[in-house]
Design a protein around this motif. Structure first.
Motif, PDB file in Angstrom:
ATOM      1  N   SER A 383       0.808  -1.224   0.000  1.00  0.00           N
ATOM      2  CA  SER A 383       0.000   0.000   0.000  1.00  0.00           C
ATOM      3  C   SER A 383       0.839   1.270   0.000  1.00  0.00           C
ATOM      4  N   GLU A 415      -0.343  10.043  13.036  1.00  0.00           N
ATOM      5  CA  GLU A 415      -0.225   9.740  11.607  1.00  0.00           C
ATOM      6  C   GLU A 415       0.818   8.658  11.344  1.00  0.00           C
ATOM      7  N   LYS A 418      -0.783   5.364  12.330  1.00  0.00           N
ATOM      8  CA  LYS A 418      -1.757   5.009  11.307  1.00  0.00           C
ATOM      9  C   LYS A 418      -1.071   4.411  10.081  1.00  0.00           C
ATOM     10  N   GLU A 419       0.088   4.979   9.689  1.00  0.00           N
ATOM     11  CA  GLU A 419       0.818   4.458   8.519  1.00  0.00           C
ATOM     12  C   GLU A 419       1.376   3.055   8.805  1.00  0.00           C
ATOM     13  N   ILE A 421       0.126   0.811  10.903  1.00  0.00           N
ATOM     14  CA  ILE A 421      -1.003  -0.134  10.868  1.00  0.00           C
ATOM     15  C   ILE A 421      -1.432  -0.406   9.439  1.00  0.00           C
ATOM     16  N   LYS A 422      -1.349   0.621   8.610  1.00  0.00           N
ATOM     17  CA  LYS A 422      -1.767   0.487   7.215  1.00  0.00           C
ATOM     18  C   LYS A 422      -0.901  -0.512   6.463  1.00  0.00           C
ATOM     19  N   ILE A 423       0.401  -0.485   6.710  1.00  0.00           N
ATOM     20  CA  ILE A 423       1.302  -1.391   5.974  1.00  0.00           C
ATOM     21  C   ILE A 423       1.487  -2.716   6.696  1.00  0.00           C
ATOM     22  N   ASN A 424       0.832  -2.892   7.840  1.00  0.00           N
ATOM     23  CA  ASN A 424       0.836  -4.170   8.556  1.00  0.00           C
ATOM     24  C   ASN A 424      -0.606  -4.608   8.786  1.00  0.00           C
ATOM     25  N   PRO A 425      -1.322  -5.001   7.772  1.00  0.00           N
ATOM     26  CA  PRO A 425      -2.756  -5.307   7.923  1.00  0.00           C
ATOM     27  C   PRO A 425      -3.038  -6.494   8.829  1.00  0.00           C
ATOM     28  N   THR A 428      -4.228  -6.238  14.148  1.00  0.00           N
ATOM     29  CA  THR A 428      -5.561  -5.670  14.406  1.00  0.00           C
ATOM     30  C   THR A 428      -5.643  -4.912  15.718  1.00  0.00           C
ATOM     31  N   LYS A 452       1.457  14.842   5.794  1.00  0.00           N
ATOM     32  CA  LYS A 452       0.073  14.372   5.688  1.00  0.00           C
ATOM     33  C   LYS A 452      -0.804  15.144   6.617  1.00  0.00           C
TER      34      LYS A 452
END
Length: 452
Positions: A383, A415, A418-419, A421-425, A428, A452
């Motif tokens: 992502s 931020e 958040k990034e 977590i985004k690249i480690n789906p 949870t 950002k």
């Protein structure tokens, strides 16, 4: 049909031990004379040994035929497992129907029958065939039978017939007493080439062949003598099948070529490698062959082809299994699988961080290579922007995603978390991550996350 084709009254190469077909070779004459002398002299024990198929049973029948007017015979060829079986078998052959009782009781009964037999003027001959199979206890019981005698003569004469193992068994120290009571050891040797030719002609003559034209050519007989090793049973098998083949081919004379065909069909284990080559009927020499005799079986071309195809199939299957195994590994652990690749880092990434591991640049390299989305290597950083990169941070015991974020950037701003977590789906819950796993942390570039 075969008999009519060759003008014969009966089958000359049958398997029954017919004394009419007995060919008196030198060793057969000597063995027959020894058997007759041993019985007539009242020596008690005589043995006859030979390889299988040498005609022991036929010779025994001929000996008994010559003495049939003066002796009574008992021929034992069935399996005898115990001394009791031996005595019971003797009594049954002597006409005694009631054979129940202990060994001692039956031996007493046998002695009474033998005394009555001797009083009638007839001698009793007991022939035990295939004696090499007898247990030592039974052979010892056979020795005890020789004790049945009067003051002047033996009440029975025993002939032990068997294969060569019988002589080996009798030579054992435990059977020394039995060995000492055997007066004559007769033995049969295989036929020579000359005797083989005479044997074949003798059997054909008994069966009714009296033509001046031979049924078997001289070279055919030579080949039979060589491949049969002079054993009568082998000679009979070869000749029987050769006559059948001659009838089928409407040939009156059996030549060497036909004998080779028969040998190939019978698959004789002692066949030579040169028997498959043509034989010059004029010289008797095998043509174009210089190989030595061998006993090793040979595989046909068909079997070699099957084995080769099977080997190729195994190799292909093994390759497919290995390929499938690597595919499963790459699907289960894409980051680890991609670590074996050697990607080319984008210029921006190389300029920004030159020590990034190869595994950390897979996503960027796959995009920069111009691959379609479905062809790109699927990693946890897919992502990120094409110019971004990641580094892998191992999780220590008790760490959370917040602490890893703070250690990596000095602080953990929303931020940044958040990034991550985004690249480690697969993560949870930022508060619960497994120690030992690796978390992908973005390598920050100007005007990216910070803006950002």
């Amino acid at each position: 049909m075969v008999l009519r084709h060759f003008n014969l009254r009966e089958q000359p190469f049958g398997v029954t031990p017919d004394p009419r077909y007995l060919y008196a070779s030198s060793t057969h004459r000597e063995a027959l004379a020894s058997l007759l002398y041993g019985v007539e002299s009242g020596l008690g024990f005589v043995t006859l040994t030979a390889n299988p198929g040498m005609g022991k049973t036929t010779l025994l029948f001929e000996a008994l035929r010559r003495m049939k007017d003066t002796v009574r015979t008992v021929f034992l060829f069935q399996t005898i497992a115990t001394p009791l079986d031996l005595v019971r078998a003797l009594l049954i052959d002597l006409g005694i129907k009631e054979t129940r009782g202990t060994l001692v009781e039956l031996q007493t009964l046998l002695n009474e029958v033998l005394v009555e037999q001797a009083a009638s003027g007839q001698r009793l001959i007991v022939v035990i065939d295939e004696a090499q199979n007898l247990d030592e206890s039974v052979l010892e019981a056979v020795r005890m039978l020789s004790n049945f005698e009067t003051a002047s003569k033996k009440l029975m004469h025993i002939i032990l017939s068997g294969q060569l193992q019988l002589a080996d068994k009798l030579a054992q120290p435990r059977l020394l007493q039995l060995r000492q009571r055997i007066s004559i050891f007769a033995h049969l040797e295989p036929f020579s080439s000359k005797e083989t030719a005479a044997y074949i002609q003798h059997r054909l003559s008994v069966a009714g062949h009296h033509s001046s034209e031979p049924i078997f050519s001289s070279l055919a007989v030579t080949l039979i003598a060589r491949e049969s090793h002079g054993i009568p049973r082998n000679i009979n098998n070869i000749c029987f099948n050769a006559l059948t083949l001659g009838c089928a081919l409407q040939r009156k004379t059996i030549d060497a070529e036909m004998i080779r065909d028969v040998l190939s069909d019978l698959n004789f284990p002692q066949m030579s490698t040169h028997t498959s080559a043509p034989v010059d009927e004029s010289t008797g020499q095998t043509q174009g062959v210089h190989s030595r005799t061998t006993n090793r079986p040979k595989l046909s071309k068909g079997w070699l082809g099957i084995i080769s195809a099977a080997a190729c199939a195994i190799v292909v299957l093994f390759g497919l299994l290995i390929q499938q195994a690597f595919r499963v590994v790459s699907l289960d652990n894409p980051v680890a699988a991609s670590s074996n690749a050697t990607p080319t880092l984008p210029a921006s990434a190389s300029a920004t961080r030159t020590d990034v591991p190869k595994a950390e640049a897979v996503a960027a390299s796959s995009v920069s290579a111009g691959l379609a989305p479905h062809e790109q290597v699927k990693t946890p950083v897919e992502s990120l922007s094409p110019h971004a990169n990641v580094r892998l941070v191992p999780v220590r015991e008790g760490q959370s995603l917040y602490s890893i974020c703070g250690e990596s950037f000095g602080e953990c701003r929303p931020e940044l978390l958040k990034e991550i977590i985004k690249i480690n789906p697969s993560i949870t819950d930022p508060n619960h991550i497994v120690s030992g796993q690796k978390v992908a942390i973005p390598v920050l570039f100007p005007n990216s996350i910070e803006n950002k």
